[in-house]
Design a protein around this motif. Structure first.
Motif, mmCIF file in Angstrom:
data_model
loop_
_atom_site.group_PDB
_atom_site.id
_atom_site.type_symbol
_atom_site.label_atom_id
_atom_site.label_comp_id
_atom_site.label_asym_id
_atom_site.label_seq_id
_atom_site.Cartn_x
_atom_site.Cartn_y
_atom_site.Cartn_z
ATOM 1 N N SER A 164 31.337 75.977 100.620
ATOM 2 C CA SER A 164 31.654 75.224 101.838
ATOM 3 C C SER A 164 33.122 74.814 101.890
ATOM 4 C CB SER A 164 30.755 73.990 101.956
ATOM 5 O OG SER A 164 31.061 73.053 100.938
ATOM 6 N N ARG A 165 33.743 74.631 100.721
ATOM 7 C CA ARG A 165 35.165 74.236 100.661
ATOM 8 C C ARG A 165 36.052 75.379 100.192
ATOM 9 N NH1 ARG A 165 35.362 69.754 96.760
ATOM 10 N NH2 ARG A 165 37.570 69.808 97.230
ATOM 11 N N ALA A 166 35.451 76.524 99.841
ATOM 12 C CA ALA A 166 36.171 77.690 99.305
ATOM 13 C C ALA A 166 36.987 77.303 98.082
ATOM 14 C CB ALA A 166 37.039 78.336 100.375
ATOM 15 N N VAL A 167 36.350 76.533 97.193
ATOM 16 C CA VAL A 167 36.994 76.039 95.985
ATOM 17 C C VAL A 167 36.206 76.521 94.769
ATOM 18 C CG1 VAL A 167 37.543 73.936 94.671
ATOM 19 C CG2 VAL A 167 37.964 74.018 97.127
ATOM 20 N N VAL A 168 36.940 76.906 93.723
ATOM 21 C CA VAL A 168 36.322 77.349 92.480
ATOM 22 C C VAL A 168 36.925 76.549 91.331
ATOM 23 C CG1 VAL A 168 35.878 79.302 90.936
ATOM 24 C CG2 VAL A 168 36.069 79.682 93.410
ATOM 25 N N ALA A 169 36.060 76.050 90.443
ATOM 26 C CA ALA A 169 36.494 75.370 89.221
ATOM 27 C C ALA A 169 36.224 76.302 88.045
ATOM 28 C CB ALA A 169 35.745 74.060 89.044
ATOM 29 N N ILE A 170 37.220 76.422 87.178
ATOM 30 C CA ILE A 170 37.117 77.306 86.023
ATOM 31 C C ILE A 170 37.467 76.506 84.776
ATOM 32 C CG2 ILE A 170 37.940 79.442 84.945
ATOM 33 C CD1 ILE A 170 39.159 79.932 87.936
ATOM 34 N N ARG A 171 36.522 76.429 83.840
ATOM 35 C CA ARG A 171 36.816 75.853 82.525
ATOM 36 C C ARG A 171 37.052 77.022 81.595
ATOM 37 N NH1 ARG A 171 34.226 74.659 77.868
ATOM 38 N NH2 ARG A 171 32.199 75.305 78.672
ATOM 39 N N TRP A 172 38.172 76.984 80.884
ATOM 40 C CA TRP A 172 38.557 78.137 80.077
ATOM 41 C C TRP A 172 39.058 77.720 78.700
ATOM 42 C CZ3 TRP A 172 43.554 77.750 78.525
ATOM 43 C CH2 TRP A 172 44.405 76.948 79.299
ATOM 44 N N THR A 173 39.024 78.669 77.785
ATOM 45 C CA THR A 173 39.666 78.526 76.491
ATOM 46 C C THR A 173 40.520 79.771 76.281
ATOM 47 O OG1 THR A 173 37.687 79.439 75.439
ATOM 48 C CG2 THR A 173 37.928 77.052 75.398
ATOM 49 N N ALA A 174 41.526 79.636 75.430
ATOM 50 C CA ALA A 174 42.425 80.767 75.196
ATOM 51 C C ALA A 174 43.094 80.618 73.836
ATOM 52 C CB ALA A 174 43.476 80.840 76.297
ATOM 53 N N ARG A 175 43.704 81.710 73.423
ATOM 54 C CA ARG A 175 44.469 81.718 72.178
ATOM 55 C C ARG A 175 45.660 82.641 72.391
ATOM 56 N NH1 ARG A 175 42.171 81.870 66.195
ATOM 57 N NH2 ARG A 175 43.530 80.133 65.887
ATOM 58 N N GLY A 176 46.775 82.271 71.795
ATOM 59 C CA GLY A 176 47.967 83.101 71.855
ATOM 60 C C GLY A 176 48.864 82.792 70.676
ATOM 61 N N THR A 177 49.719 83.745 70.341
ATOM 62 C CA THR A 177 50.650 83.568 69.235
ATOM 63 C C THR A 177 51.986 83.098 69.772
ATOM 64 O OG1 THR A 177 49.523 85.390 68.115
ATOM 65 C CG2 THR A 177 51.644 84.680 67.201
ATOM 66 N N HIS A 178 52.509 82.033 69.189
ATOM 67 C CA HIS A 178 53.757 81.411 69.637
ATOM 68 C C HIS A 178 54.940 82.267 69.188
ATOM 69 C CE1 HIS A 178 56.581 77.690 69.380
ATOM 70 N NE2 HIS A 178 56.674 78.291 70.561
ATOM 71 N N ARG A 179 55.408 83.139 70.097
ATOM 72 C CA ARG A 179 56.471 84.107 69.787
ATOM 73 C C ARG A 179 57.801 83.812 70.482
ATOM 74 N NH1 ARG A 179 54.441 86.637 65.564
ATOM 75 N NH2 ARG A 179 52.484 87.707 65.951
ATOM 76 N N GLY A 180 57.823 82.843 71.391
ATOM 77 C CA GLY A 180 59.055 82.515 72.107
ATOM 78 C C GLY A 180 59.160 81.019 72.311
ATOM 79 N N ASP A 181 60.342 80.550 72.682
ATOM 80 C CA ASP A 181 60.543 79.115 72.926
ATOM 81 C C ASP A 181 59.547 78.614 73.964
ATOM 82 O OD1 ASP A 181 62.693 78.975 71.182
ATOM 83 O OD2 ASP A 181 64.174 79.305 72.756
ATOM 84 N N TYR A 182 58.982 77.437 73.684
ATOM 85 C CA TYR A 182 58.061 76.824 74.642
ATOM 86 C C TYR A 182 58.101 75.321 74.471
ATOM 87 C CZ TYR A 182 54.022 76.122 77.614
ATOM 88 O OH TYR A 182 53.198 75.714 78.630
ATOM 89 N N LEU A 183 58.328 74.605 75.562
ATOM 90 C CA LEU A 183 58.393 73.143 75.574
ATOM 91 C C LEU A 183 59.366 72.612 74.522
ATOM 92 C CD1 LEU A 183 54.605 72.221 76.001
ATOM 93 C CD2 LEU A 183 56.383 72.308 77.778
ATOM 94 N N GLY A 184 60.431 73.352 74.269
ATOM 95 C CA GLY A 184 61.427 72.923 73.299
ATOM 96 C C GLY A 184 61.112 73.303 71.868
ATOM 97 N N ALA A 185 59.984 73.958 71.641
ATOM 98 C CA ALA A 185 59.621 74.378 70.284
ATOM 99 C C ALA A 185 60.040 75.832 70.070
ATOM 100 C CB ALA A 185 58.116 74.237 70.066
ATOM 101 N N ALA A 186 60.782 76.063 68.990
ATOM 102 C CA ALA A 186 61.173 77.420 68.629
ATOM 103 C C ALA A 186 59.933 78.215 68.218
ATOM 104 C CB ALA A 186 62.182 77.376 67.489
ATOM 105 N N PRO A 187 59.983 79.535 68.354
ATOM 106 C CA PRO A 187 58.837 80.363 67.973
ATOM 107 C C PRO A 187 58.399 80.081 66.537
ATOM 108 C CG PRO A 187 60.561 81.708 68.981
ATOM 109 C CD PRO A 187 61.127 80.337 68.800
ATOM 110 N N SER A 188 57.100 79.901 66.354
ATOM 111 C CA SER A 188 56.568 79.582 65.027
ATOM 112 C C SER A 188 55.730 80.709 64.446
ATOM 113 C CB SER A 188 55.705 78.319 65.107
ATOM 114 O OG SER A 188 54.545 78.582 65.889
#
Length: 137
Positions: free
Chosen positions: A75-99
């Motif tokens: 009725s509102r054309a809205v979808v809620a998605i709960r998700w999980t994910a994983r990734g390897t920190h290979r580049g700068d993100y939020l001020g953190a150097a790749p780990s």
């Protein structure tokens, strides 16, 4: 647009863009007037959101998302998605150097769909867990 149609758009968004980090269908799935309602200090336009995704996938090139729950409100054309994910920190993100560390993510996205395209997005990630895993908190 029926429930199955808006669910299809949501699944495509996760499975074609977020899961593989592939922006080939970005313009097809995001309306020209798309607004990111959870822009977290950056611009809220479609171009701003795309730039965020591009930078994110530099930091986490193997980011892989799994849909844990998907609920559609036709009725509102809205979808809620709960998700999980994983990734390897290979580049700068939020001020953190790749780990090189594998980082676990969890969040909820809400999208509004119009005429087969996403027009609005609200999203929340487990920011405290993310900061802790990056060594920033």
């Amino acid at each position: 647009m029926g429930r199955s149609d808006i669910e299809l758009v949501a699944r495509r968004w996760i499975e074609e863009i977020w899961r593989p980090g592939d922006l080939a269908t970005f313009d097809e799935l995001h309306a020209p007037d798309f607004r990111d309602r959870s822009a977290a200090g950056r611009g809220d336009t479609r171009a701003d959101y795309r730039r965020m995704l591009e930078a994110f996938y530099v930091a986490f090139p193997d980011f892989h998302t799994v849909i844990d729950d998907l609920v559609a409100d036709e009725s509102r054309a809205v979808v809620a998605i709960r998700w999980t994910a994983r990734g390897t920190h290979r580049g700068d993100y939020l001020g953190a150097a790749p780990s090189g560390r594998a980082i676990d993510f969890a969040g909820i996205e809400i999208i509004r769909v119009s005429e087969g395209r996403i027009v609005e997005r609200w999203g929340e990630w487990d920011g405290m867990s993310l900061l802790a895993q990056l060594g920033l908190w």
